[in-house]
Every structure is written in C-alpha cells, then in structure tokens.
Design a protein around this motif. Structure first.
Motif: not given
Length: 199
Positions: A34, A68-69, A71-72, A91, A95-97, A100, A133
């Motif tokens: 990503s 955001e990435e 943090d994940l 990852l 995407s992070p979204r 989640v 999250v």
C-alpha cells in the motif's frame, strides 16, 4: 528514534525502498504494498513516517505513507504471534480504511489470506484490534452463532468465543478468571487474550 524520513528514492523494490537524505545517507526502509503505491519512481522525492525496530541482532526501519497505516502497524505488533514482517503483509492487503472495515465485519478470511496467519491468529487480530481502532459497537457482528444460543450471559459468550479460537474449556475458564464483573463478552475475550499473552 527516526520518526520521519525525506529524500530521493534511489531504489524501489517489492518490499522496500532506499531513500537518500540531504546528508548523503541512504536508508533502507521496509514498506507495505500500500505504501509502495505512494512512492515515486527512482529519482523522485518521497517523505515517509517511520518506525525503527531494534532487536538484539538487527535494526530495521519501516516506512508508511500515512499515520493511519503506521498506527495500524503499531497495533498489529501488539497482537501475540504478529511480528513486523507479518504486520507489513497484513497492511499490504488493503488500505487502512479497508482493513478497519474488515475488522468491523469480523472478516477472518481476509486476514487468513496473509501467508503465515492461521484462523486463531486472524480471530485474535479481530478481537484485539476492533476496540483499539474505534469500530462502533453497532458495526461489530456476533461471534459466530454464539449469541443465538447463549443469549444474555457475557461470560458464557466469552467462553464459547475462546473455544472457537482453539482454547480448551479448562484453559478458557482459567483465562477468564479474575476478570472484572459486568464486562461485555468482547471485553472478556480481550481480557482473556491479554492473560494468554502474558503466559
């Protein structure tokens, strides 16, 4: 701690990039698929959030296109059996979204598709990261068919959830012992998994 790196891309590979800073030093930065999509071709300028992980025999720098990435990534490292390489592989799956959303949906298959992640680890990722999250409670699905059969006792729901994760009955009861009264089934499972990680 190296929190951010900016410079010229001098190499771009499937799992890492090399960034040369103004001082002429080239840093090898491991990245997910990503993040790699946001890295320009060789010769371009790039800026990445970074995380330096120091082990007894190595130091590795991991880069992220967004906070955001990153943090994940940090949260994934807190899950038992998930190391930096596996976290990057997760990852790379979206995407992070999107990740989640998979957490909210309890989509274990999405995480099991990552090499090295089995059912138990996938379920652990979902249980441990959903609250962190900030997945809204109304987006959290029931754990399997447990809610239909175990109605209103959170401890029984939690015990059944642990059995689905592969723990035996005695181990599940031991991990739930000492949990505060009044916790939800999800919170009880989270407590149990934290106990398991400490042992």
């Amino acid at each position: 701690m190296i929190a951010r790196i900016a410079g010229e891309v001098v190499a771009r590979r499937a799992d890492h990039v090399i960034v040369e800073t103004a001082g002429g030093v080239g840093y090898r930065v491991a990245v997910s698929a990503s993040t790699l999509e946001h890295v320009p071709a060789v010769g371009g300028a790039v800026s990445l959030h970074t995380e330096l992980i120091v082990r007894e025999d190595s130091m590795a720098l991991y880069g992220f296109a967004t906070e955001e990435e990153q943090d994940l990534f940090t949260m994934l490292l807190g899950v038992q059996s998930v190391g930096p390489k596996m976290a990057l592989a997760v990852l790379s799956g979206g995407s992070p979204r999107e990740l989640v959303t998979a957490l909210a949906a309890g989509d274990a298959a999405r995480f099991q598709a990552v090499p090295g992640i089995g059912k138990r680890t996938a379920e652990r990722i979902i249980v441990e990261l959903r609250e962190k999250v900030g997945v809204p409670a109304d987006m959290v699905p029931a754990l399997g068919d447990v809610t239909a059969s175990r109605g209103d006792d959170p401890r029984l729901l939690a015990r059944d959830g642990l059995l689905e994760l592969g723990y035996d009955l005695v181990e599940a009861d031991r991990l739930l012992a000492g949990a505060e009264p009044g916790l939800s089934a999800e919170a009880l499972i989270g407590h149990a998994l934290k106990q398991a990680a400490r042992r």
